[in-house]
Design a protein around this motif. Structure first.
Motif, PDB file in Angstrom:
ATOM      1  N   SER A 108       6.503   3.901  15.824  1.00  0.00           N
ATOM      2  CA  SER A 108       5.350   3.719  16.706  1.00  0.00           C
ATOM      3  C   SER A 108       5.691   3.908  18.185  1.00  0.00           C
ATOM      4  O   SER A 108       4.837   3.686  19.047  1.00  0.00           O
ATOM      5  CB  SER A 108       4.755   2.313  16.508  1.00  0.00           C
ATOM      6  N   ARG A 109       6.918   4.322  18.496  1.00  0.00           N
ATOM      7  CA  ARG A 109       7.299   4.538  19.888  1.00  0.00           C
ATOM      8  C   ARG A 109       6.578   5.758  20.442  1.00  0.00           C
ATOM      9  O   ARG A 109       6.199   6.662  19.719  1.00  0.00           O
ATOM     10  CB  ARG A 109       8.809   4.717  20.034  1.00  0.00           C
ATOM     11  N   LYS A 110       6.449   5.762  21.780  1.00  0.00           N
ATOM     12  CA  LYS A 110       5.766   6.858  22.458  1.00  0.00           C
ATOM     13  C   LYS A 110       6.633   7.390  23.594  1.00  0.00           C
ATOM     14  O   LYS A 110       7.626   6.772  23.973  1.00  0.00           O
ATOM     15  CB  LYS A 110       4.417   6.376  23.001  1.00  0.00           C
ATOM     16  N   GLU A 111       6.223   8.506  24.118  1.00  0.00           N
ATOM     17  CA  GLU A 111       6.932   9.104  25.249  1.00  0.00           C
ATOM     18  C   GLU A 111       6.995   8.100  26.400  1.00  0.00           C
ATOM     19  O   GLU A 111       5.980   7.512  26.789  1.00  0.00           O
ATOM     20  CB  GLU A 111       6.199  10.360  25.724  1.00  0.00           C
ATOM     21  N   GLY A 112       8.198   7.868  26.915  1.00  0.00           N
ATOM     22  CA  GLY A 112       8.379   6.951  28.029  1.00  0.00           C
ATOM     23  C   GLY A 112       8.822   5.559  27.630  1.00  0.00           C
ATOM     24  O   GLY A 112       9.273   4.783  28.485  1.00  0.00           O
ATOM     25  N   ASP A 113       8.670   5.194  26.339  1.00  0.00           N
ATOM     26  CA  ASP A 113       9.174   3.904  25.882  1.00  0.00           C
ATOM     27  C   ASP A 113      10.699   3.899  25.889  1.00  0.00           C
ATOM     28  O   ASP A 113      11.338   4.961  25.916  1.00  0.00           O
ATOM     29  CB  ASP A 113       8.666   3.593  24.471  1.00  0.00           C
ATOM     30  N   VAL A 114      11.275   2.696  25.860  1.00  0.00           N
ATOM     31  CA  VAL A 114      12.734   2.564  25.884  1.00  0.00           C
ATOM     32  C   VAL A 114      13.190   1.721  24.697  1.00  0.00           C
ATOM     33  O   VAL A 114      12.609   0.673  24.415  1.00  0.00           O
ATOM     34  CB  VAL A 114      13.218   1.907  27.193  1.00  0.00           C
ATOM     35  N   VAL A 115      14.214   2.202  24.006  1.00  0.00           N
ATOM     36  CA  VAL A 115      14.846   1.467  22.911  1.00  0.00           C
ATOM     37  C   VAL A 115      16.300   1.212  23.285  1.00  0.00           C
ATOM     38  O   VAL A 115      17.035   2.151  23.607  1.00  0.00           O
ATOM     39  CB  VAL A 115      14.775   2.243  21.585  1.00  0.00           C
ATOM     40  N   VAL A 116      16.697  -0.054  23.267  1.00  0.00           N
ATOM     41  CA  VAL A 116      18.092  -0.421  23.536  1.00  0.00           C
ATOM     42  C   VAL A 116      18.720  -0.851  22.220  1.00  0.00           C
ATOM     43  O   VAL A 116      18.305  -1.847  21.622  1.00  0.00           O
ATOM     44  CB  VAL A 116      18.183  -1.562  24.568  1.00  0.00           C
ATOM     45  N   ALA A 117      19.699  -0.087  21.749  1.00  0.00           N
ATOM     46  CA  ALA A 117      20.369  -0.369  20.482  1.00  0.00           C
ATOM     47  C   ALA A 117      21.724  -1.005  20.758  1.00  0.00           C
ATOM     48  O   ALA A 117      22.544  -0.443  21.489  1.00  0.00           O
ATOM     49  CB  ALA A 117      20.543   0.910  19.678  1.00  0.00           C
ATOM     50  N   LEU A 118      21.950  -2.189  20.155  1.00  0.00           N
ATOM     51  CA  LEU A 118      23.199  -2.926  20.348  1.00  0.00           C
ATOM     52  C   LEU A 118      23.972  -2.948  19.045  1.00  0.00           C
ATOM     53  O   LEU A 118      23.426  -3.305  18.003  1.00  0.00           O
ATOM     54  CB  LEU A 118      22.900  -4.352  20.793  1.00  0.00           C
ATOM     55  N   SER A 119      25.246  -2.582  19.098  1.00  0.00           N
ATOM     56  CA  SER A 119      26.062  -2.578  17.891  1.00  0.00           C
ATOM     57  C   SER A 119      27.536  -2.579  18.258  1.00  0.00           C
ATOM     58  O   SER A 119      27.961  -1.826  19.145  1.00  0.00           O
ATOM     59  CB  SER A 119      25.736  -1.351  17.035  1.00  0.00           C
ATOM     60  N   SER A 120      28.311  -3.410  17.561  1.00  0.00           N
ATOM     61  CA  SER A 120      29.761  -3.412  17.781  1.00  0.00           C
ATOM     62  C   SER A 120      30.400  -2.176  17.173  1.00  0.00           C
ATOM     63  O   SER A 120      31.250  -1.527  17.779  1.00  0.00           O
ATOM     64  CB  SER A 120      30.385  -4.669  17.172  1.00  0.00           C
ATOM     65  N   SER A 121      29.983  -1.844  15.943  1.00  0.00           N
ATOM     66  CA  SER A 121      30.596  -0.711  15.244  1.00  0.00           C
ATOM     67  C   SER A 121      29.949   0.613  15.606  1.00  0.00           C
ATOM     68  O   SER A 121      30.606   1.654  15.604  1.00  0.00           O
ATOM     69  CB  SER A 121      30.496  -0.922  13.728  1.00  0.00           C
ATOM     70  N   GLY A 122      28.653   0.601  15.877  1.00  0.00           N
ATOM     71  CA  GLY A 122      27.935   1.834  16.172  1.00  0.00           C
ATOM     72  C   GLY A 122      27.773   2.736  14.975  1.00  0.00           C
ATOM     73  O   GLY A 122      27.512   3.936  15.121  1.00  0.00           O
ATOM     74  N   ARG A 123      27.876   2.155  13.759  1.00  0.00           N
ATOM     75  CA  ARG A 123      27.843   2.967  12.543  1.00  0.00           C
ATOM     76  C   ARG A 123      26.862   2.445  11.485  1.00  0.00           C
ATOM     77  O   ARG A 123      26.816   2.975  10.381  1.00  0.00           O
ATOM     78  CB  ARG A 123      29.246   3.045  11.927  1.00  0.00           C
ATOM     79  N   THR A 124      26.080   1.431  11.809  1.00  0.00           N
ATOM     80  CA  THR A 124      25.152   0.877  10.833  1.00  0.00           C
ATOM     81  C   THR A 124      24.093   1.910  10.472  1.00  0.00           C
ATOM     82  O   THR A 124      23.358   2.393  11.345  1.00  0.00           O
ATOM     83  CB  THR A 124      24.476  -0.389  11.397  1.00  0.00           C
ATOM     84  N   LYS A 125      23.995   2.236   9.188  1.00  0.00           N
ATOM     85  CA  LYS A 125      23.129   3.320   8.738  1.00  0.00           C
ATOM     86  C   LYS A 125      21.675   3.097   9.116  1.00  0.00           C
ATOM     87  O   LYS A 125      21.006   3.997   9.648  1.00  0.00           O
ATOM     88  CB  LYS A 125      23.257   3.481   7.216  1.00  0.00           C
ATOM     89  N   GLU A 126      21.135   1.884   8.836  1.00  0.00           N
ATOM     90  CA  GLU A 126      19.738   1.595   9.119  1.00  0.00           C
ATOM     91  C   GLU A 126      19.445   1.692  10.615  1.00  0.00           C
ATOM     92  O   GLU A 126      18.390   2.197  11.022  1.00  0.00           O
ATOM     93  CB  GLU A 126      19.369   0.204   8.605  1.00  0.00           C
ATOM     94  N   LEU A 127      20.373   1.205  11.433  1.00  0.00           N
ATOM     95  CA  LEU A 127      20.177   1.267  12.879  1.00  0.00           C
ATOM     96  C   LEU A 127      20.166   2.706  13.365  1.00  0.00           C
ATOM     97  O   LEU A 127      19.322   3.093  14.194  1.00  0.00           O
ATOM     98  CB  LEU A 127      21.284   0.473  13.586  1.00  0.00           C
ATOM     99  N   LEU A 128      21.060   3.512  12.847  1.00  0.00           N
ATOM    100  CA  LEU A 128      21.117   4.921  13.241  1.00  0.00           C
ATOM    101  C   LEU A 128      19.832   5.653  12.861  1.00  0.00           C
ATOM    102  O   LEU A 128      19.323   6.473  13.635  1.00  0.00           O
ATOM    103  CB  LEU A 128      22.324   5.600  12.589  1.00  0.00           C
ATOM    104  N   GLU A 129      19.299   5.350  11.692  1.00  0.00           N
ATOM    105  CA  GLU A 129      18.058   5.987  11.260  1.00  0.00           C
ATOM    106  C   GLU A 129      16.899   5.610  12.179  1.00  0.00           C
ATOM    107  O   GLU A 129      16.099   6.467  12.581  1.00  0.00           O
ATOM    108  CB  GLU A 129      17.738   5.588   9.825  1.00  0.00           C
ATOM    109  N   SER A 130      16.803   4.334  12.525  1.00  0.00           N
ATOM    110  CA  SER A 130      15.726   3.868  13.397  1.00  0.00           C
ATOM    111  C   SER A 130      15.835   4.483  14.783  1.00  0.00           C
ATOM    112  O   SER A 130      14.830   4.916  15.372  1.00  0.00           O
ATOM    113  CB  SER A 130      15.759   2.338  13.501  1.00  0.00           C
ATOM    114  N   VAL A 131      17.033   4.539  15.315  1.00  0.00           N
ATOM    115  CA  VAL A 131      17.254   5.115  16.640  1.00  0.00           C
ATOM    116  C   VAL A 131      16.895   6.593  16.646  1.00  0.00           C
ATOM    117  O   VAL A 131      16.271   7.099  17.598  1.00  0.00           O
ATOM    118  CB  VAL A 131      18.717   4.898  17.078  1.00  0.00           C
ATOM    119  N   ASP A 132      17.253   7.300  15.580  1.00  0.00           N
ATOM    120  CA  ASP A 132      16.933   8.725  15.487  1.00  0.00           C
ATOM    121  C   ASP A 132      15.422   8.947  15.480  1.00  0.00           C
ATOM    122  O   ASP A 132      14.907   9.848  16.146  1.00  0.00           O
ATOM    123  CB  ASP A 132      17.572   9.309  14.230  1.00  0.00           C
TER     124      ASP A 132
END
Length: 241
Positions: A133-157
């Motif tokens: 539901s994000r739109k142009e101009g919105d901001v997503v801040v993703a926090l992760s120690s490993s940076g490899r969580t599959k679900e997080l990567l999918e959502s960020v993409d």
């Protein structure tokens, strides 16, 4: 000379070493490790007081390492983008799972108090729904120690393809860092297979505090400036009381 050598051996034995070679090996290992993190210093024979000292020492060392290597350019980019999002009334979303989810909740609270339209999501399903539901101009801040969580990567993409600016607060050379529009590197030497890094949680919380305060000052938040002034006045009164 022999008496001095015997005395030195006695001291080393009292410290738990069989000779000078083990001392040199331990010193070399600590130096190469750089920071005395918890998993490499705590052992089964430690009392609670020993553990307390080692945890505090490792936390201080981790913060010192962060301060020395904090990427100022990335912080400036991040603060500028968040200030822009605030001025344009854009949505600010924080993603994090596990202990990073706790940091996301803390970040959401900090920025909501500053007037942002902020929300935090700590599970893959809610992150994916929010990302869609994000739109142009919105901001997503993703926090992760490993940076490899599959679900997080999918959502960020998904969020990025929707037009949102993705800010990653994670370690260098991770999949999450490569996806992000802005990457704020938080690197630590903890072995995550042996010990979930307490220092990583602390570093993420500190970085959120740095960014939230810097953004508030940049936007000229009156409540923060008033609070800082009251604190300074209080300290000044106590100093001269």
């Amino acid at each position: 000379m022999l008496r001095q050598q015997a005395h030195d051996r006695s001291i080393l034995q009292g410290l738990g070493y069989g000779g000078l070679a083990p001392v040199r090996q331990k010193l070399r290992g600590d130096t190469e490790g750089g920071v005395p993190y918890v998993h490499s210093s705590v052992d089964a024979g430690d009392t609670s007081s020993h553990v307390a000292v080692k945890v505090v020492d490792s936390s201080i060392a981790a913060l010192t390492l962060l301060r020395a290597g904090l990427p100022q350019k990335s912080i400036e980019q991040l603060c500028n983008r968040l200030a822009q999002a605030y001025a344009e009334h854009r949505t600010l979303s924080f993603y994090g799972s596990g202990h990073s989810g706790v940091v996301a909740q803390d970040a959401q609270l900090r920025f909501s108090r500053q007037g942002f339209n902020a929300a935090a999501f700590s599970d893959g399903y809610s992150q994916l729904l929010n990302a869609a539901s994000r739109k142009e101009g919105d901001v997503v801040v993703a926090l992760s120690s490993s940076g490899r969580t599959k679900e997080l990567l999918e959502s960020v993409d998904v969020a990025k393809r929707q037009g949102a600016t993705v800010i990653a607060i994670t370690a260098t050379d991770t999949p999450l860092a490569s996806i992000a529009s802005i990457h704020l590197a938080i690197d630590h030497l903890e072995d995550m297979d042996r010990y979930m890094p307490m220092s990583s949680r602390l570093l993420h919380l500190v970085v959120i505090d740095i960014v939230a305060t810097a953004v508030a000052l940049q936007m000229g938040c009156n409540h923060l400036q008033d609070q800082l002034q009251r604190t300074q006045n209080h300290l000044r009164q106590r100093r001269f009381a």
